[in-house]
Scaffold this motif. Structure first.
Motif, PDB file in Angstrom:
ATOM      1  N   ILE A   3      -5.578   7.037 -10.092  1.00 44.15           N
ATOM      2  CA  ILE A   3      -4.994   5.843 -10.706  1.00 44.15           C
ATOM      3  C   ILE A   3      -5.038   4.728  -9.653  1.00 44.15           C
ATOM      4  N   THR A   4      -5.277   3.494 -10.131  1.00 45.30           N
ATOM      5  CA  THR A   4      -5.351   2.363  -9.207  1.00 45.30           C
ATOM      6  C   THR A   4      -4.218   1.374  -9.479  1.00 45.30           C
ATOM      7  N   ALA A  31       2.133   5.500   2.933  1.00 49.11           N
ATOM      8  CA  ALA A  31       1.023   6.127   3.683  1.00 49.11           C
ATOM      9  C   ALA A  31       1.285   7.601   3.982  1.00 49.11           C
ATOM     10  N   THR A  32       2.552   8.001   3.927  1.00 50.69           N
ATOM     11  CA  THR A  32       2.862   9.423   4.205  1.00 50.69           C
ATOM     12  C   THR A  32       3.205  10.163   2.912  1.00 50.69           C
ATOM     13  N   PHE A  36      -1.232   9.845  -1.888  1.00 49.54           N
ATOM     14  CA  PHE A  36      -1.691   8.486  -1.543  1.00 49.54           C
ATOM     15  C   PHE A  36      -3.106   8.592  -0.978  1.00 49.54           C
ATOM     16  N   LEU A  37      -4.049   7.789  -1.488  1.00 51.84           N
ATOM     17  CA  LEU A  37      -5.449   7.894  -1.048  1.00 51.84           C
ATOM     18  C   LEU A  37      -5.874   6.731  -0.154  1.00 51.84           C
ATOM     19  N   GLN A  38      -5.533   5.499  -0.572  1.00 53.42           N
ATOM     20  CA  GLN A  38      -5.950   4.342   0.229  1.00 53.42           C
ATOM     21  C   GLN A  38      -5.292   3.081  -0.334  1.00 53.42           C
ATOM     22  N   THR A  39      -5.087   2.095   0.534  1.00 52.45           N
ATOM     23  CA  THR A  39      -4.686   0.777   0.030  1.00 52.45           C
ATOM     24  C   THR A  39      -5.384  -0.309   0.841  1.00 52.45           C
ATOM     25  N   ARG A  40      -5.727  -1.382   0.153  1.00 49.09           N
ATOM     26  CA  ARG A  40      -6.304  -2.560   0.811  1.00 49.09           C
ATOM     27  C   ARG A  40      -5.529  -3.780   0.348  1.00 49.09           C
ATOM     28  N   VAL A  57      -4.673  -3.448  -3.655  1.00 49.68           N
ATOM     29  CA  VAL A  57      -5.383  -2.470  -4.497  1.00 49.68           C
ATOM     30  C   VAL A  57      -5.179  -1.102  -3.850  1.00 49.68           C
ATOM     31  N   TYR A  66       2.121   8.796  -7.740  1.00 48.13           N
ATOM     32  CA  TYR A  66       2.610   7.422  -7.562  1.00 48.13           C
ATOM     33  C   TYR A  66       4.097   7.338  -7.924  1.00 48.13           C
TER      34      TYR A  66
END
Lengths: 105, 105
Positions: A3-4, A31-32, A36-40, A57, A66
């Motif tokens: 999911i984004t 982040a922990t 959680f995969l990634q955020t920009r 994102v 989430y």
């Protein structure tokens, strides 16, 4: 299913520093978190539509991951007066790479 | 320097099909343009903020490559009545992967 979270922020100029500080504390929490995969975090260049000063994102393994990370936690967008957030949860429906076009897997 | 187009679309329900058809023709044009790296069209799941029905996130090698692809071409967001677009051009200022935090390269 991935999911984004796409969160588009309207940030008053005098609130930018406070927003970034608060957003970083939110990300330290995420982040922990499991799933959680990634955020920009994207900053507007001002070269086109400038409605949103920042857009985050973030990719999560699942909607449950989430929601679990959000339990008893208030994200940055809701903590800084003068900042308006539009936290939407999305799925990729079309992905296109150079020279070809394909629907989502 | 990589530039990210993030375009958040408000799409009236009765315009969704026309929007998707027009958007695909836009991407057919972009997918062969020099400097186009990737695009992902995201559809809102309805599970949180639903302001934007679709958000397109596209990566380009440079701002010049993006502007060259746009020369004498009108993107979908401006061609379908009942669709409102917010085409912003962004740079990544923070990227975070699981367990750590870093500023943009």
């Amino acid at each position: 299913m991935t999911i984004t979270l796409i969160n588009s922020f309207i940030v008053a100029p005098d609130k930018e520093e406070e927003f970034l500080r608060t957003w970083r504390s939110t990300i330290d929490h995420y982040a922990t978190a499991p799933g959680f995969l990634q955020t920009r975090l994207h900053r507007n260049t001002g070269l086109k539509d400038t409605t949103f000063r920042y857009v985050n994102v973030a990719l999560w393994e699942s909607i449950d991951a989430y929601h679990a990370a959000l339990r008893d936690f208030i994200p940055a967008g809701q903590r800084v007066p003068g900042v308006t957030a539009h936290p939407g949860l999305f799925e990729v429906c079309v992905e296109v790479n150079p020279g070809q076009q394909q629907s989502a897997p």
